[in-house]
Design a protein around this motif. Structure first.
Motif, PDB file in Angstrom:
ATOM      1  N   GLU A  88     -18.065  -3.670  40.569  1.00  0.00           N
ATOM      2  CA  GLU A  88     -17.400  -4.745  39.822  1.00  0.00           C
ATOM      3  C   GLU A  88     -16.717  -5.762  40.741  1.00  0.00           C
ATOM      4  OE1 GLU A  88     -16.250  -2.974  35.455  1.00  0.00           O
ATOM      5  OE2 GLU A  88     -14.864  -2.538  37.094  1.00  0.00           O
ATOM      6  N   ILE A  89     -16.372  -5.344  41.963  1.00  0.00           N
ATOM      7  CA  ILE A  89     -15.750  -6.283  42.910  1.00  0.00           C
ATOM      8  C   ILE A  89     -16.675  -6.538  44.106  1.00  0.00           C
ATOM      9  CG2 ILE A  89     -13.401  -5.666  42.241  1.00  0.00           C
ATOM     10  CD1 ILE A  89     -13.280  -4.084  44.974  1.00  0.00           C
ATOM     11  N   ALA A  90     -17.982  -6.310  43.909  1.00  0.00           N
ATOM     12  CA  ALA A  90     -18.948  -6.451  45.008  1.00  0.00           C
ATOM     13  C   ALA A  90     -18.901  -7.842  45.642  1.00  0.00           C
ATOM     14  CB  ALA A  90     -20.354  -6.137  44.521  1.00  0.00           C
ATOM     15  N   ASP A  91     -18.777  -8.877  44.831  1.00  0.00           N
ATOM     16  CA  ASP A  91     -18.739 -10.243  45.375  1.00  0.00           C
ATOM     17  C   ASP A  91     -17.517 -10.445  46.266  1.00  0.00           C
ATOM     18  OD1 ASP A  91     -21.082 -10.867  44.082  1.00  0.00           O
ATOM     19  OD2 ASP A  91     -20.125 -11.943  42.431  1.00  0.00           O
ATOM     20  N   ASN A  92     -16.372  -9.927  45.830  1.00  0.00           N
ATOM     21  CA  ASN A  92     -15.160 -10.041  46.637  1.00  0.00           C
ATOM     22  C   ASN A  92     -15.313  -9.296  47.961  1.00  0.00           C
ATOM     23  OD1 ASN A  92     -13.947 -11.493  44.589  1.00  0.00           O
ATOM     24  ND2 ASN A  92     -12.869  -9.737  43.718  1.00  0.00           N
ATOM     25  N   ILE A  93     -15.882  -8.098  47.879  1.00  0.00           N
ATOM     26  CA  ILE A  93     -16.088  -7.291  49.086  1.00  0.00           C
ATOM     27  C   ILE A  93     -16.995  -8.025  50.067  1.00  0.00           C
ATOM     28  CG2 ILE A  93     -17.215  -5.200  49.970  1.00  0.00           C
ATOM     29  CD1 ILE A  93     -16.166  -3.741  47.480  1.00  0.00           C
ATOM     30  N   GLN A  94     -18.092  -8.551  49.555  1.00  0.00           N
ATOM     31  CA  GLN A  94     -19.047  -9.226  50.421  1.00  0.00           C
ATOM     32  C   GLN A  94     -18.464 -10.501  51.031  1.00  0.00           C
ATOM     33  OE1 GLN A  94     -20.891  -6.700  51.104  1.00  0.00           O
ATOM     34  NE2 GLN A  94     -22.699  -8.012  51.192  1.00  0.00           N
ATOM     35  N   ASN A  95     -17.744 -11.257  50.243  1.00  0.00           N
ATOM     36  CA  ASN A  95     -17.121 -12.482  50.758  1.00  0.00           C
ATOM     37  C   ASN A  95     -16.126 -12.166  51.872  1.00  0.00           C
ATOM     38  OD1 ASN A  95     -18.560 -14.140  49.019  1.00  0.00           O
ATOM     39  ND2 ASN A  95     -16.966 -14.145  47.452  1.00  0.00           N
ATOM     40  N   ARG A  96     -15.326 -11.131  51.660  1.00  0.00           N
ATOM     41  CA  ARG A  96     -14.331 -10.743  52.659  1.00  0.00           C
ATOM     42  C   ARG A  96     -14.999 -10.242  53.938  1.00  0.00           C
ATOM     43  NH1 ARG A  96     -10.620 -11.541  55.798  1.00  0.00           N
ATOM     44  NH2 ARG A  96      -9.386  -9.785  56.524  1.00  0.00           N
ATOM     45  N   ARG A  97     -16.014  -9.380  53.794  1.00  0.00           N
ATOM     46  CA  ARG A  97     -16.706  -8.832  54.965  1.00  0.00           C
ATOM     47  C   ARG A  97     -17.374  -9.948  55.774  1.00  0.00           C
ATOM     48  NH1 ARG A  97     -17.619  -2.947  54.713  1.00  0.00           N
ATOM     49  NH2 ARG A  97     -19.108  -3.278  56.417  1.00  0.00           N
ATOM     50  N   LYS A  98     -17.960 -10.912  55.082  1.00  0.00           N
ATOM     51  CA  LYS A  98     -18.634 -12.010  55.787  1.00  0.00           C
ATOM     52  C   LYS A  98     -17.643 -12.877  56.558  1.00  0.00           C
ATOM     53  CE  LYS A  98     -22.601 -12.084  52.668  1.00  0.00           C
ATOM     54  NZ  LYS A  98     -23.293 -12.754  51.544  1.00  0.00           N
ATOM     55  N   LYS A  99     -16.448 -13.064  55.999  1.00  0.00           N
ATOM     56  CA  LYS A  99     -15.422 -13.835  56.705  1.00  0.00           C
ATOM     57  C   LYS A  99     -14.980 -13.096  57.971  1.00  0.00           C
ATOM     58  CE  LYS A  99     -13.575 -16.375  52.745  1.00  0.00           C
ATOM     59  NZ  LYS A  99     -12.438 -16.522  51.798  1.00  0.00           N
ATOM     60  N   ILE A 100     -14.826 -11.775  57.861  1.00  0.00           N
ATOM     61  CA  ILE A 100     -14.450 -10.967  59.028  1.00  0.00           C
ATOM     62  C   ILE A 100     -15.540 -11.056  60.095  1.00  0.00           C
ATOM     63  CG2 ILE A 100     -14.059  -8.595  59.830  1.00  0.00           C
ATOM     64  CD1 ILE A 100     -12.808  -8.042  57.030  1.00  0.00           C
ATOM     65  N   TRP A 101     -16.796 -10.924  59.660  1.00  0.00           N
ATOM     66  CA  TRP A 101     -17.936 -10.971  60.583  1.00  0.00           C
ATOM     67  C   TRP A 101     -17.978 -12.319  61.310  1.00  0.00           C
ATOM     68  CZ3 TRP A 101     -22.278 -13.394  62.184  1.00  0.00           C
ATOM     69  CH2 TRP A 101     -23.274 -12.644  62.819  1.00  0.00           C
ATOM     70  N   GLU A 102     -17.833 -13.400  60.564  1.00  0.00           N
ATOM     71  CA  GLU A 102     -17.892 -14.739  61.154  1.00  0.00           C
ATOM     72  C   GLU A 102     -16.753 -14.962  62.153  1.00  0.00           C
ATOM     73  OE1 GLU A 102     -20.088 -17.058  61.024  1.00  0.00           O
ATOM     74  OE2 GLU A 102     -21.414 -16.225  59.497  1.00  0.00           O
ATOM     75  N   LYS A 103     -15.592 -14.421  61.834  1.00  0.00           N
ATOM     76  CA  LYS A 103     -14.453 -14.575  62.745  1.00  0.00           C
ATOM     77  C   LYS A 103     -14.719 -13.851  64.059  1.00  0.00           C
ATOM     78  CE  LYS A 103      -9.391 -14.180  62.718  1.00  0.00           C
ATOM     79  NZ  LYS A 103      -8.211 -13.837  61.879  1.00  0.00           N
ATOM     80  N   TYR A 104     -15.261 -12.645  63.994  1.00  0.00           N
ATOM     81  CA  TYR A 104     -15.650 -11.930  65.211  1.00  0.00           C
ATOM     82  C   TYR A 104     -16.687 -12.738  65.994  1.00  0.00           C
ATOM     83  CZ  TYR A 104     -13.597  -7.253  64.198  1.00  0.00           C
ATOM     84  OH  TYR A 104     -12.756  -6.187  63.998  1.00  0.00           O
ATOM     85  N   TYR A 105     -17.681 -13.230  65.272  1.00  0.00           N
ATOM     86  CA  TYR A 105     -18.798 -13.926  65.921  1.00  0.00           C
ATOM     87  C   TYR A 105     -18.300 -15.134  66.721  1.00  0.00           C
ATOM     88  CZ  TYR A 105     -23.480 -15.909  66.522  1.00  0.00           C
ATOM     89  OH  TYR A 105     -24.639 -16.392  67.055  1.00  0.00           O
ATOM     90  N   LEU A 106     -17.420 -15.909  66.129  1.00  0.00           N
ATOM     91  CA  LEU A 106     -16.872 -17.089  66.807  1.00  0.00           C
ATOM     92  C   LEU A 106     -15.960 -16.678  67.960  1.00  0.00           C
ATOM     93  CD1 LEU A 106     -16.040 -19.298  63.680  1.00  0.00           C
ATOM     94  CD2 LEU A 106     -17.904 -19.651  65.326  1.00  0.00           C
ATOM     95  N   ALA A 107     -15.218 -15.611  67.761  1.00  0.00           N
ATOM     96  CA  ALA A 107     -14.246 -15.190  68.771  1.00  0.00           C
ATOM     97  C   ALA A 107     -14.905 -14.760  70.076  1.00  0.00           C
ATOM     98  CB  ALA A 107     -13.391 -14.050  68.224  1.00  0.00           C
ATOM     99  N   PHE A 108     -16.119 -14.222  69.996  1.00  0.00           N
ATOM    100  CA  PHE A 108     -16.771 -13.707  71.203  1.00  0.00           C
ATOM    101  C   PHE A 108     -17.842 -14.645  71.764  1.00  0.00           C
ATOM    102  CE2 PHE A 108     -15.232  -9.856  68.998  1.00  0.00           C
ATOM    103  CZ  PHE A 108     -14.322  -9.441  69.972  1.00  0.00           C
ATOM    104  N   ALA A 109     -17.834 -15.894  71.302  1.00  0.00           N
ATOM    105  CA  ALA A 109     -18.812 -16.866  71.801  1.00  0.00           C
ATOM    106  C   ALA A 109     -18.655 -17.096  73.298  1.00  0.00           C
ATOM    107  CB  ALA A 109     -18.662 -18.183  71.044  1.00  0.00           C
ATOM    108  N   GLU A 110     -17.430 -17.238  73.752  1.00  0.00           N
ATOM    109  CA  GLU A 110     -17.194 -17.506  75.179  1.00  0.00           C
ATOM    110  C   GLU A 110     -17.597 -16.322  76.039  1.00  0.00           C
ATOM    111  OE1 GLU A 110     -13.486 -18.586  78.178  1.00  0.00           O
ATOM    112  OE2 GLU A 110     -13.300 -19.015  76.020  1.00  0.00           O
ATOM    113  N   ALA A 111     -17.313 -15.107  75.575  1.00  0.00           N
ATOM    114  CA  ALA A 111     -17.692 -13.907  76.328  1.00  0.00           C
ATOM    115  C   ALA A 111     -19.207 -13.812  76.451  1.00  0.00           C
ATOM    116  CB  ALA A 111     -17.135 -12.658  75.640  1.00  0.00           C
ATOM    117  N   GLU A 112     -19.916 -14.220  75.397  1.00  0.00           N
ATOM    118  CA  GLU A 112     -21.380 -14.213  75.454  1.00  0.00           C
ATOM    119  C   GLU A 112     -21.885 -15.294  76.409  1.00  0.00           C
ATOM    120  OE1 GLU A 112     -24.577 -13.465  72.115  1.00  0.00           O
ATOM    121  OE2 GLU A 112     -24.005 -15.592  72.071  1.00  0.00           O
TER     122      GLU A 112
END
Length: 376
Positions: free
Chosen positions: A247-271
């Motif tokens: 019932e809250i799948a959309d909320n879960i997915q939206n939150r997880r994707k925001k976390i993922w994107e934040k990690y992805y941007l944060a490690f751009a320089e290290a890559e």
């Protein structure tokens, strides 16, 4: 301690579980299991969606439905959980391992055909981290060699390949709702198929080899043992937990994707400085944010990174020990090609905490301590 994973739940989780007892039906195929079945049929647009007690159970059902004989071969990656292979070993089949791609860490579709023999009966693509395998090529190979395609979509809830939901592209699909997955019920899984014959037989295999489901629908006046099978039904308590999270799948997915994107941007320089590699997602695939991993430069560096995070109260685990190097893998399976990429990835991959309730402050701390390590 910032844990790697934390199971999601809502206020309705306990409410629905209590309702199971009010309904006086806590065993399989109760009210909430049926609601889950309808949810997935609507979402995946498939002929059959059956809740089972684990992703392992879904794979075992698929292996049973494949009508494998002792000595038959099934092609799959070695970089996966043991259930992927074990389900077929239980039927007397031989898992044949093929190396993975460097970008997606999925089975290398260009190495599959060379692994096919006159004993090959199926290909089992595993959608690692919820990112799709190259399904067009895999399906073409299967068609030309008359092979089944059984998707291990354990990590692939809400993930797509060229607009098609994963798990529904091959002949059969298997999902997991273990507490480490995006959508969870503690333990739990789902078997899906759009094949009419397999859909009918799956009901029977799941229900101990009986036509009990037909009896409850009034299609037969009594039920009996009609085929091989086992008890793969989960308790309706599991269905209640799962439905409350769906019932809250959309909320879960939206939150997880925001976390993922934040990690992805944060490690751009290290890559960019060559210290680490971030996940790669091809254009034809979607990202369901099942996990965020980094590839370190060596086993030694990864071990030091994990240890440093642990010293700072962060749990970041590595992932699979390749099946081809395991005792059971050496006993029951064979390797079709050098496992060069598989071995390297197994030594270098580390997963960062990613779950629905991970706070912005916690994620900032994980990023801060990780970047400190790479700067040093």
């Amino acid at each position: 301690m910032i844990c790697f994973n934390k199971p999601a739940h809502t206020a309705r989780t306990t409410e629905y579980i209590a309702d199971v007892f009010r309904e006086a039906h806590a065993s399989g195929d109760g009210k909430y299991t049926r609601l889950c079945h309808q949810y997935f049929k609507d979402m995946l647009k498939c002929r059959q969606a059956l809740l089972v007690h684990s992703g392992t159970a879904a794979l075992e059902m698929a292996a049973m439905l494949a009508e494998l004989k002792p000595g038959d071969e099934v092609i799959m990656p070695s970089y996966t959980f043991c259930s992927t292979a074990n389900a077929f070993v239980l039927q007397g089949a031989v898992p044949v391992f093929v190396d993975i791609r460097e970008d997606t860490l999925n089975i290398d579709e260009n190495k599959i055909e060379a692994a096919i023999t006159d004993k090959t009966r199926a290909i089992v693509p595993v959608h690692y981290a919820g990112v799709a395998c190259e399904m067009d090529t895999i399906k073409d190979i299967a068609r030309r060699h008359n092979l089944l395609v059984i998707e291990d979509a354990a990590q692939a809830f809400d993930s797509f390949y060229k607009g098609k939901p994963l798990g529904c592209i091959g002949d059969m699909g298997c999902f997991s709702f273990h507490e480490t997955k995006n959508i969870m019920s503690g333990e739990g899984g789902l078997f899906v198929t759009d094949n009419e014959e397999l859909a009918e037989r799956a009901e029977i295999v799941r229900e101990k080899g009986t036509n009990r489901s037909k009896f409850f629908r009034g299609q037969v006046d009594k039920y009996t043992w009609v085929d091989k099978g086992s008890s793969y039904l989960p308790s309706d308590i599991v269905g209640a937990y799962l439905y409350s999270v769906l019932e809250i799948a959309d909320n879960i997915q939206n939150r997880r994707k925001k976390i993922w994107e934040k990690y992805y941007l944060a490690f751009a320089e290290a890559e960019q400085s060559g210290k680490v590699r971030r996940p790669i997602i091809p254009n034809e695939c979607t990202n369901n944010a099942h996990m965020f991993y980094l590839l370190c430069r060596s086993l030694e560096e990864r071990s030091a990174f994990i240890a440093r995070l642990r010293e700072n109260g962060i749990y970041a685990p590595f992932h699979y020990i390749p099946l081809h190097s395991s005792p059971a893998g050496k006993k029951f399976c064979r390797t079709a090609s050098p496992m060069t990429v598989t071995d390297k990835v197994s030594d270098c991959l580390v997963r960062l905490p990613l779950f629905y309730d991970l706070s912005a402050e916690q994620q900032d701390y994980v990023i801060e301590k990780s970047i400190e390590f790479w700067k040093e």
